[in-house]
Design a protein around this motif. Structure first.
Motif, PDB file in Angstrom:
ATOM      1  N   GLY A 209       0.783  -1.229   0.000  1.00 41.40           N
ATOM      2  CA  GLY A 209       0.000   0.000   0.000  1.00 41.40           C
ATOM      3  C   GLY A 209       0.812   1.274   0.000  1.00 41.40           C
ATOM      4  N   HIS A 210       2.147   1.156   0.023  1.00 43.40           N
ATOM      5  CA  HIS A 210       2.998   2.360   0.077  1.00 43.40           C
ATOM      6  C   HIS A 210       3.306   2.815  -1.356  1.00 43.40           C
ATOM      7  CE1 HIS A 210       3.279   1.741   4.333  1.00 43.40           C
ATOM      8  NE2 HIS A 210       3.931   0.590   4.197  1.00 43.40           N
ATOM      9  N   ILE A 211       2.346   3.433  -1.979  1.00 43.91           N
ATOM     10  CA  ILE A 211       2.489   3.883  -3.361  1.00 43.91           C
ATOM     11  C   ILE A 211       1.930   5.291  -3.491  1.00 43.91           C
ATOM     12  CG2 ILE A 211       0.347   2.631  -3.916  1.00 43.91           C
ATOM     13  CD1 ILE A 211       1.328   2.429  -6.806  1.00 43.91           C
ATOM     14  N   ASP A 212       2.646   6.121  -4.199  1.00 47.62           N
ATOM     15  CA  ASP A 212       2.236   7.515  -4.363  1.00 47.62           C
ATOM     16  C   ASP A 212       1.760   7.832  -5.774  1.00 47.62           C
ATOM     17  OD1 ASP A 212       3.085   8.776  -1.685  1.00 47.62           O
ATOM     18  OD2 ASP A 212       4.869   7.663  -2.307  1.00 47.62           O
ATOM     19  N   GLU A 229      -7.106   7.106  -2.348  1.00 47.05           N
ATOM     20  CA  GLU A 229      -7.681   8.106  -3.252  1.00 47.05           C
ATOM     21  C   GLU A 229      -6.656   9.114  -3.775  1.00 47.05           C
ATOM     22  OE1 GLU A 229     -11.411  11.306  -3.296  1.00 47.05           O
ATOM     23  OE2 GLU A 229     -11.154   9.885  -1.637  1.00 47.05           O
ATOM     24  N   ASP A 230      -5.630   9.420  -2.990  1.00 52.14           N
ATOM     25  CA  ASP A 230      -4.711  10.472  -3.410  1.00 52.14           C
ATOM     26  C   ASP A 230      -3.547   9.968  -4.270  1.00 52.14           C
ATOM     27  OD1 ASP A 230      -3.386   9.118  -1.431  1.00 52.14           O
ATOM     28  OD2 ASP A 230      -2.742  10.902  -0.327  1.00 52.14           O
ATOM     29  N   ILE A 231      -3.567   8.715  -4.701  1.00 51.01           N
ATOM     30  CA  ILE A 231      -2.558   8.211  -5.629  1.00 51.01           C
ATOM     31  C   ILE A 231      -2.684   8.959  -6.951  1.00 51.01           C
ATOM     32  CG2 ILE A 231      -1.926   6.223  -7.081  1.00 51.01           C
ATOM     33  CD1 ILE A 231      -2.545   4.417  -4.756  1.00 51.01           C
ATOM     34  N   LYS A 232      -1.558   9.392  -7.481  1.00 46.41           N
ATOM     35  CA  LYS A 232      -1.547  10.017  -8.797  1.00 46.41           C
ATOM     36  C   LYS A 232      -1.552   8.926  -9.865  1.00 46.41           C
ATOM     37  CE  LYS A 232      -0.971  14.371  -7.482  1.00 46.41           C
ATOM     38  NZ  LYS A 232      -1.986  15.424  -7.753  1.00 46.41           N
ATOM     39  N   VAL A 233      -2.483   9.033 -10.804  1.00 46.62           N
ATOM     40  CA  VAL A 233      -2.543   8.089 -11.923  1.00 46.62           C
ATOM     41  C   VAL A 233      -2.244   8.849 -13.199  1.00 46.62           C
ATOM     42  CG1 VAL A 233      -3.971   6.470 -13.227  1.00 46.62           C
ATOM     43  CG2 VAL A 233      -4.196   6.604 -10.736  1.00 46.62           C
ATOM     44  N   GLU A 339       8.236  17.062 -12.195  1.00 45.70           N
ATOM     45  CA  GLU A 339       7.183  18.078 -12.171  1.00 45.70           C
ATOM     46  C   GLU A 339       6.673  18.327 -10.762  1.00 45.70           C
ATOM     47  OE1 GLU A 339       2.798  17.576 -13.572  1.00 45.70           O
ATOM     48  OE2 GLU A 339       3.864  18.448 -15.270  1.00 45.70           O
ATOM     49  N   LEU A 340       6.538  17.250  -9.965  1.00 45.32           N
ATOM     50  CA  LEU A 340       6.011  17.381  -8.608  1.00 45.32           C
ATOM     51  C   LEU A 340       7.090  17.730  -7.588  1.00 45.32           C
ATOM     52  CD1 LEU A 340       3.525  14.365  -8.562  1.00 45.32           C
ATOM     53  CD2 LEU A 340       3.009  16.779  -8.949  1.00 45.32           C
ATOM     54  N   GLY A 341       8.349  17.687  -8.011  1.00 47.65           N
ATOM     55  CA  GLY A 341       9.435  18.017  -7.094  1.00 47.65           C
ATOM     56  C   GLY A 341       9.650  16.971  -6.016  1.00 47.65           C
ATOM     57  N   TRP A 342       9.260  15.733  -6.281  1.00 53.06           N
ATOM     58  CA  TRP A 342       9.433  14.662  -5.293  1.00 53.06           C
ATOM     59  C   TRP A 342      10.901  14.274  -5.162  1.00 53.06           C
ATOM     60  CZ3 TRP A 342       4.955  10.787  -6.834  1.00 53.06           C
ATOM     61  CH2 TRP A 342       3.731  11.325  -6.407  1.00 53.06           C
ATOM     62  N   LYS A 343      11.350  14.018  -3.921  1.00 52.71           N
ATOM     63  CA  LYS A 343      12.709  13.541  -3.679  1.00 52.71           C
ATOM     64  C   LYS A 343      12.856  12.910  -2.303  1.00 52.71           C
ATOM     65  CE  LYS A 343      14.083  18.293  -2.452  1.00 52.71           C
ATOM     66  NZ  LYS A 343      15.010  19.406  -2.741  1.00 52.71           N
ATOM     67  N   ASP A 344      11.713  12.532  -1.712  1.00 50.05           N
ATOM     68  CA  ASP A 344      11.712  11.992  -0.352  1.00 50.05           C
ATOM     69  C   ASP A 344      11.227  10.545  -0.310  1.00 50.05           C
ATOM     70  OD1 ASP A 344      12.572  14.458   0.760  1.00 50.05           O
ATOM     71  OD2 ASP A 344      10.521  15.218   0.607  1.00 50.05           O
ATOM     72  N   LYS A 345      11.742   9.740  -1.235  1.00 51.38           N
ATOM     73  CA  LYS A 345      11.448   8.305  -1.272  1.00 51.38           C
ATOM     74  C   LYS A 345       9.987   7.975  -1.614  1.00 51.38           C
ATOM     75  CE  LYS A 345      15.645   7.122  -0.269  1.00 51.38           C
ATOM     76  NZ  LYS A 345      16.514   6.491  -1.282  1.00 51.38           N
TER      77      LYS A 345
END
Length: 389
Positions: A209-212, A229-233, A339-345
């Motif tokens: 379940g640890h999916i973004d 619900e907040d998973i980006k597809v 685009e989202l600036g993600w970098k925290d695993k």
């Protein structure tokens, strides 16, 4: 036949460079070599449960495809006692044709055409294409019962050819009668369900379940959204496909329209692409895409140069030999993270649809790419990973 339960593979080079977890579900490890094995198996199983197909009756399964779906159908059909006829464009990678023929499929080649070319029609989803398949069935055997995924099309072809009968022409055929079944992958709900009931739950279990974010298809995305619900597809769309425009219009303007798709404004010759297996060159929403489109958050248009660069980058850095659609999906993963600036695993999962083994003659052929003016430059990915947002 063991299909599914494929592993999640960490893409080390991309994950380490971005500071996130990029994971690919290795669908190329299915027996038929792609994610389409799930669709083919579910479609045939559903047809058998509905009494539309019976094994070992001389029945024939038909489908229009650019290759992977056809190979999966031919593989599973052979194991279940069916014949197959696969209709495909004459410009697909030749190794796909040879694979189908090795599996005993009857391969019918047709000229590819854009959606505005009235002289040619791709044998895929339209009623005209379906009629062509029915005509082929009639020519092959007057005893064929022609059936699609959602209705009986007819029974005694020879009798129908001689004119209408007084009684209802749609009658229940004999269980032992040979049948012709049209898979109709874009409209057949079994396609969507194969991923909603299978691929999606597998990914959810594998990642606890640890999916973004999920990059790829609608069926998997809809299941994952139902769990979180907040998973980006996100979809990856190659050049020449219209889905990117549709998603952008819906997400940004809350409409399902784009001026580039208006009647009379489509270019006469669609952008050709070396990517095979994803994207749709048609303005009509298929039934399966309609099911998933409302939950899609974004789409990225991937160029041929980017897809080629990603494939070479992965071989060089990770030892992964992947096909064109897999490369497209991974480019979209990188673009989404940037685009989202993600970098925290954060965890981004995609589908590694097939390996490069079906793409030697085009996507993995440097001479072909050179003649098509498609650059082979790994720096495209290096720059994408490091450029300022």
């Amino acid at each position: 036949m063991h299909i599914g339960n494929t592993p999640l593979v960490r893409i080390n080079s991309l994950s380490n460079a971005l500071g996130v977890e990029i994971l690919g579900k290795a669908e190329y490890l299915n027996p038929g070599g792609s994610a389409k094995d799930r669709v083919a198996l579910r479609t045939i199983q559903d047809a058998e449960k509905q009494g539309l197909l019976y094994p070992n009756t001389g029945s024939r399964i038909f489908e229009g495809t650019v290759g992977s779906t056809g190979i999966s159908i031919a593989t599973i059909a052979k194991a279940r006692g069916y014949n197959t006829t696969i209709i495909m464009p004459d410009d697909v990678a030749e190794e796909k044709v040879k694979a189908l023929q090795a599996l005993g499929a009857d391969v019918q080649r047709v000229g590819p055409a854009s959606i505005v070319d009235r002289k040619q029609v791709r044998i895929r989803k339209s009623r005209t294409q379906e009629t062509n398949i029915l005509n082929y069935i009639e020519a092959a055997s007057p005893e064929f019962v022609t059936i699609t995924s959602d209705r009986v099309q007819g029974v005694d072809c020879a009798a129908q050819a001689n004119g209408p009968r007084d009684e209802d022409p749609v009658t229940k055929p004999s269980v032992t009668a040979p049948r012709g079944f049209f898979v109709d992958q874009f409209e057949n709900r079994s396609n969507f369900n194969a991923h909603y009931d299978g691929t999606g739950p597998e990914i959810w279990r594998q990642i606890n379940g640890h999916i973004d974010a999920f990059v790829s298809g609608a069926g998997v995305g809809r299941f994952l959204k139902s769990k979180k619900e907040d998973i980006k597809v996100v979809l990856a769309d190659p050049e020449g496909s219209w889905i990117y425009n549709k998603v952008q219009c819906r997400v940004k303007f809350e409409v399902m329209y784009d001026h580039e798709e208006a009647e009379g404004t489509k270019r006469r010759d669609q952008v050709d692409t070396v990517v095979e297996g994803i994207g749709i060159n048609s303005p009509r929403l298929s039934r399966n895409l309609q099911l998933g489109l409302p939950i899609i958050d974004d789409a990225f248009r991937i160029t041929d140069a980017e897809a080629v660069a990603m494939s070479r980058y992965l071989v060089h850095h990770d030892g992964l030999f992947l096909g064109s659609s897999s490369a497209c999906n991974l480019v979209a993963c990188v673009k989404l993270v940037r685009e989202l600036g993600w970098k925290d695993k954060q965890a981004v999962v995609t589908i590694l649809c097939d390996s490069g083994s079906k793409h030697h003659s085009k996507f993995w052929n440097d001479d072909y790419l050179h003649d098509a003016n498609i650059p082979i430059d790994m720096n495209i990915i290096g720059n994408l990973l490091t450029e300022s947002v």
